[in-house]
Design a protein around this motif. Structure first.
Motif, mmCIF file in Angstrom:
data_model
loop_
_atom_site.group_PDB
_atom_site.id
_atom_site.type_symbol
_atom_site.label_atom_id
_atom_site.label_comp_id
_atom_site.label_asym_id
_atom_site.label_seq_id
_atom_site.Cartn_x
_atom_site.Cartn_y
_atom_site.Cartn_z
ATOM 1 N N ILE A 2 -76.179 7.847 -32.042
ATOM 2 C CA ILE A 2 -77.102 8.969 -32.119
ATOM 3 C C ILE A 2 -77.497 9.151 -33.581
ATOM 4 O O ILE A 2 -76.679 9.487 -34.428
ATOM 5 N N PRO A 6 -77.756 15.743 -33.564
ATOM 6 C CA PRO A 6 -77.590 16.026 -32.132
ATOM 7 C C PRO A 6 -77.565 17.529 -31.868
ATOM 8 O O PRO A 6 -76.991 18.311 -32.632
ATOM 9 N N LEU A 78 -70.595 11.647 -28.355
ATOM 10 C CA LEU A 78 -72.037 11.874 -28.360
ATOM 11 C C LEU A 78 -72.752 10.959 -27.371
ATOM 12 O O LEU A 78 -73.714 11.368 -26.706
ATOM 13 N N ASP A 82 -75.056 12.056 -24.237
ATOM 14 C CA ASP A 82 -76.414 11.527 -24.116
ATOM 15 C C ASP A 82 -76.635 10.909 -22.738
ATOM 16 O O ASP A 82 -77.674 11.126 -22.105
ATOM 17 N N ARG A 83 -75.651 10.131 -22.252
ATOM 18 C CA ARG A 83 -75.771 9.504 -20.922
ATOM 19 C C ARG A 83 -75.876 10.553 -19.822
ATOM 20 O O ARG A 83 -76.531 10.331 -18.798
ATOM 21 N N LEU A 87 -77.904 16.363 -24.186
ATOM 22 C CA LEU A 87 -78.427 16.576 -25.536
ATOM 23 C C LEU A 87 -79.948 16.714 -25.507
ATOM 24 O O LEU A 87 -80.613 16.136 -24.626
ATOM 25 N N SER A 90 -82.341 13.702 -24.695
ATOM 26 C CA SER A 90 -81.753 12.759 -23.746
ATOM 27 C C SER A 90 -82.634 12.671 -22.509
ATOM 28 O O SER A 90 -83.438 13.570 -22.228
#
Length: 366
Positions: A2, A6, A78, A82-83, A87, A90
């Motif tokens: 990232i 974030p 992070l 994100d997955r 975030l 994302s």
């Protein structure tokens, strides 16, 4: 990795679940994401003003060796956020809140029949909220205990043996039992509504892909913090079953012929349902209530691990060795109860085989 500072999405909510475990609630999908307590601390710094390198520098406190380890941990944390689409920037989840009507799992696909229960139950829940909670619980418990005692006493002392019952009573009793199961699940939903954590839907699950089981989605029970409320929510179905057991016992005691035989079969089914709902080896209502009362998760795993190491006289692993004497005795008692439950169930199945065979043969005219 990232690269930009974030930032956690604004609409997300961090709460505490069972065993005081931190959870992130995503209102877009209706999903809860479990995180560690250290991850919960990191979340407070994800405000879009600090880069990934800033986070590493802050938590490592200029310790180069610590910075390398923290760098890997923060990168992994992070990336997981994100997955999951948690975030800003994302890939957002595409499913609406609560997901679709059909969900699948390894052993139990689920189909949502209706999401209208909160709206239907709110008028009754509003009336019940005006009554002292302790009084409601006392009435529900005393009525359920009395109902079970009366119903099962009637079953074992004042009814004909199973082989003398009318065969056609069985499908009728099965249909009525389905209504009882519906009321069992509605009781869970009503308590959830009273606690301010409405169920997401009423549906049917196919256990092992062929055995239909009614259920209500109580995912949001995580949001209620009080242990007492969680215990009542878990036991609501069992308590309501006790009242219906009294109804079946009353009909069986005062009726004969097809109606009386149907009530007797219903009592037998209700006894089986109680045994299943108190099953200490599966995520039953009884097991859920135990977890809610103790605040523990995986009590079953700890109990059997403790029993196994004790019987084999092996050294306890660290997570069991640090248990207090009281907690250890409690887990041992739970493990021994589970073993006794299995033995009793095996005995009941063995004794019930001849009656089951007789009823099956009678149903086909033999």
């Amino acid at each position: 990795m990232i690269s930009s500072p974030p930032k956690l999405r604004d609409e997300l909510e961090v709460i505490r679940g069972m065993d005081d475990i931190p959870l992130i609630f995503d209102p877009v999908t209706g999903n809860y994401h479990r995180i560690t307590r250290s991850g919960e601390v990191v979340l407070t710094y994800l405000d879009g003003t600090r880069t990934r390198d800033d986070l590493v520098a802050h938590f490592s406190r200029a310790d180069q060796g610590r910075a390398e380890a923290l760098s890997r941990q923060i990168d992994g944390f992070l990336a997981a956020l994100d997955r999951s689409g948690l975030l800003e920037g994302s890939a957002l989840p595409t499913k609406p809140q609560g997901g679709g009507r059909v969900r699948t799992s390894m052993l139990m696909p689920r189909i949502i029949l209706t999401r209208a229960l909160p709206r239907v139950l709110e008028p009754l829940a509003a009336v019940l909220r005006a009554v002292p909670a302790k009084l409601l619980v006392v009435i529900a418990v005393l009525g359920a205990v009395a109902g079970y005692a009366f119903g099962f006493h009637t079953l074992f002392t004042a009814t004909p043996p199973p082989q003398d019952l009318t065969v056609t009573a069985f499908p009728i009793a099965t249909g009525v039992m389905l209504l009882y199961v519906l009321m069992h699940e509605t009781a869970h939903a009503l308590v959830a509504q009273m606690l301010g954590t409405p169920v997401r839907g009423l549906g049917v699950a196919l256990l092992f892909y062929f055995m239909p089981v009614a259920y209500v989605d109580r995912t949001d029970a995580y949001r209620f913090r009080g242990r007492g409320g969680r215990v009542v929510l878990a036991m609501a179905g069992i308590l309501s079953d006790g009242w219906f057991c009294a109804l079946s016992g009353t009909v069986a005691m005062n009726s004969s012929g097809l109606l009386g035989d149907t009530a007797v079969m219903l009592l037998g089914m209700q006894l089986l349902m109680l045994v299943i709902n108190l099953n200490p080896l599966m995520p039953s209502d009884g097991y859920t209530a135990l977890e809610a009362a103790t605040g523990l998760t995986n009590a079953r795993g700890r109990a059997f691990a403790l029993l196994r190491h004790t019987v084999r006289r092996q050294e306890l692993p660290a997570h069991l060795a640090k248990l207090s004497k009281g907690a250890r005795r409690g887990h041992m008692a739970y493990g021994l109860f589970s073993v006794g439950y299995v033995c009793l169930l095996a005995y009941a199945v063995f004794r019930g085989v001849p009656v089951t065979v007789h009823l099956a043969l009678a149903a086909v005219g033999r």
